[in-house]
Design a protein around this motif. Structure first.
Motif, PDB file in Angstrom:
ATOM      1  N   ILE A   1       0.905  -1.155  -0.158  1.00 33.13           N
ATOM      2  CA  ILE A   1       0.101   0.031   0.163  1.00 33.13           C
ATOM      3  C   ILE A   1       0.820   1.194   0.021  1.00 33.13           C
ATOM      4  CG2 ILE A   1      -1.702   1.131   1.564  1.00 33.13           C
ATOM      5  CD1 ILE A   1      -2.845  -1.241   2.249  1.00 33.13           C
ATOM      6  N   ILE A   2       1.891   1.155   0.770  1.00 32.97           N
ATOM      7  CA  ILE A   2       2.968   2.197   0.835  1.00 32.97           C
ATOM      8  C   ILE A   2       3.481   2.559  -0.583  1.00 32.97           C
ATOM      9  CG2 ILE A   2       5.201   3.154   1.791  1.00 32.97           C
ATOM     10  CD1 ILE A   2       4.188   1.772   4.389  1.00 32.97           C
ATOM     11  N   LYS A   3       3.811   1.476  -1.119  1.00 34.01           N
ATOM     12  CA  LYS A   3       4.513   1.542  -2.609  1.00 34.01           C
ATOM     13  C   LYS A   3       3.660   2.223  -3.715  1.00 34.01           C
ATOM     14  CE  LYS A   3       7.869  -1.892  -2.307  1.00 34.01           C
ATOM     15  NZ  LYS A   3       8.394  -3.319  -2.623  1.00 34.01           N
ATOM     16  N   MET A   4       2.178   1.940  -3.492  1.00 27.34           N
ATOM     17  CA  MET A   4       1.447   2.434  -4.378  1.00 27.34           C
ATOM     18  C   MET A   4       1.195   3.898  -4.144  1.00 27.34           C
ATOM     19  SD  MET A   4      -1.318  -0.804  -4.638  1.00 27.34           S
ATOM     20  CE  MET A   4      -2.835   0.187  -4.903  1.00 27.34           C
ATOM     21  N   SER A   5       1.227   4.211  -2.740  1.00 30.49           N
ATOM     22  CA  SER A   5       0.721   5.649  -2.309  1.00 30.49           C
ATOM     23  C   SER A   5       1.810   6.448  -2.732  1.00 30.49           C
ATOM     24  CB  SER A   5       0.795   5.691  -1.160  1.00 30.49           C
ATOM     25  OG  SER A   5      -0.342   5.024  -0.414  1.00 30.49           O
TER      26      SER A   5
END
Ligand code: SAM
Length: 310
Positions: A66-70
């Motif tokens: 999720i962090i990478k996508m954000s």
């Protein structure tokens, strides 16, 4: 603990075993390279220890995804306002950064601040990369000369993470409060409220070295307040104080002004009150092979600017 014992414990921590003394080959070895290797292992071992409970989470990789996508969507607020994201971010991103920052803090133009009484103010440094890199670089200067007052600032709720780093660092590198004082100040550096502006300007005025490491791009998502901050910073800095800016060398650091696109450093280079001391538009930090850490440690391509206030 002696350095030799600490090295052995570091190797053990990393599931590598050190050879008993009597079996060591007598062959000559490169002491400087060995010390570097030891420092790199010690940085990773320190971070792994400080982040142990985070790695134990079942949802670690889900949150990391999720962090990478954000990041791809430049939704920085979404990443850095959620406490559990901060822990996972630290465990995953800080190792590569800390190794790179260690190398940067060891540059002579910066190491000199660790070799005398200095205040260092690190904006956006809550996740601990600056603390880890700087503390490791302090091993390069004589203990009796170390008098660093490190003030870390960030918008995120990082105090428990930094406390864990600080405790592990003091334990591993035997740094006492006199050698390294750590303070954490949580606030939005762009917040225009008077008491916040006063505190940040005070830090700008009194610090010998001010760093913005992988934070400028996030600040420039809000261009007008970011520009206002830079103007206040340059005005407040004392003569001879240094400003260190490190940021991605890629398109993440492009800034649109009108219909033109600039790299963030172009804007800083144009400031008349600052003298350029170090300027490299693109540099790779590549960590050594065969590091042992629970997940891949990232290499980094970055630009670096070190300025001195005229
Ligand atoms: C990409 S991370 C880099 C962290 C650290 N400097 C490093 O290199 O590992 C950006 C950091 O800037 C912080 N940040 C973003 N906007 C901020 C703001 N307005 N005021 C203070 N900190 C901010 C985030 O919370 C985050 O910790």
């Amino acid at each position: 603990m002696t350095q030799q014992e600490d090295l052995s414990s570091t190797l053990n921590d990393l599931s590598l075993t050190s050879k008993p003394k009597s079996l060591k080959p007598k062959a000559s070895y490169d002491k400087a390279a060995l010390r570097e290797r030891w420092n790199i292992l010690a940085i990773l071992s320190m971070i792994r220890k400080a982040c142990m409970s985070t790695f134990a989470r079942k949802d670690f990789f889900k949150i990391l995804q999720i962090i990478k996508m954000s990041f791809v969507q430049r939704d920085y607020e979404g990443i850095f306002t959620d406490a559990i994201n901060l822990e996972v971010y630290t465990a995953a991103y800080v190792p590569g950064r800390a190794l790179c920052y260690y190398e940067i803090f060891c540059r002579p133009q910066i190491l000199k601040f660790l070799n005398r009484p200095s205040q260092i103010y690190c904006v956006g440094s809550g996740s601990g990369s600056e603390l880890a890199g700087l503390a490791a670089a302090m091993t390069r200067v004589p203990a009796e000369r170390q008098r660093v007052n490190l003030v870390m600032q960030d918008i995120g709720e990082y105090s428990s993470i930094l406390k864990s780093f600080e405790t592990t660092i003091r334990d591993k590198w035997l740094l006492n409060e006199e050698q390294l004082t750590c303070t954490y100040e949580q606030s939005d550096v762009l917040d225009q409220e008077e008491s916040n502006v006063d505190l940040i300007d005070k830090r700008f005025r009194e610090s010998d070295l001010i760093t913005f490491m992988f934070v400028m791009n996030e600040l420039f998502v809000k261009k007008a307040p970011a520009m206002a901050l830079i103007q206040r910073l340059v005005k407040s800095m004392k003569k001879g104080a240094h400003l260190l800016v490190v940021e991605s060398a890629g398109s993440f650091s492009q800034l649109k002004v009108g219909n033109k696109t600039y790299m963030v450093y172009m804007l800083l280079d144009a400031l008349q009150d600052l003298e350029l001391v170090v300027g490299e538009d693109s540099r790779w930090y590549r960590h050594p092979d065969h590091l042992k850490y629970p997940i891949d440690v990232q290499n980094m391509r970055y630009f670096i600017r070190l300025y001195k206030k005229k």
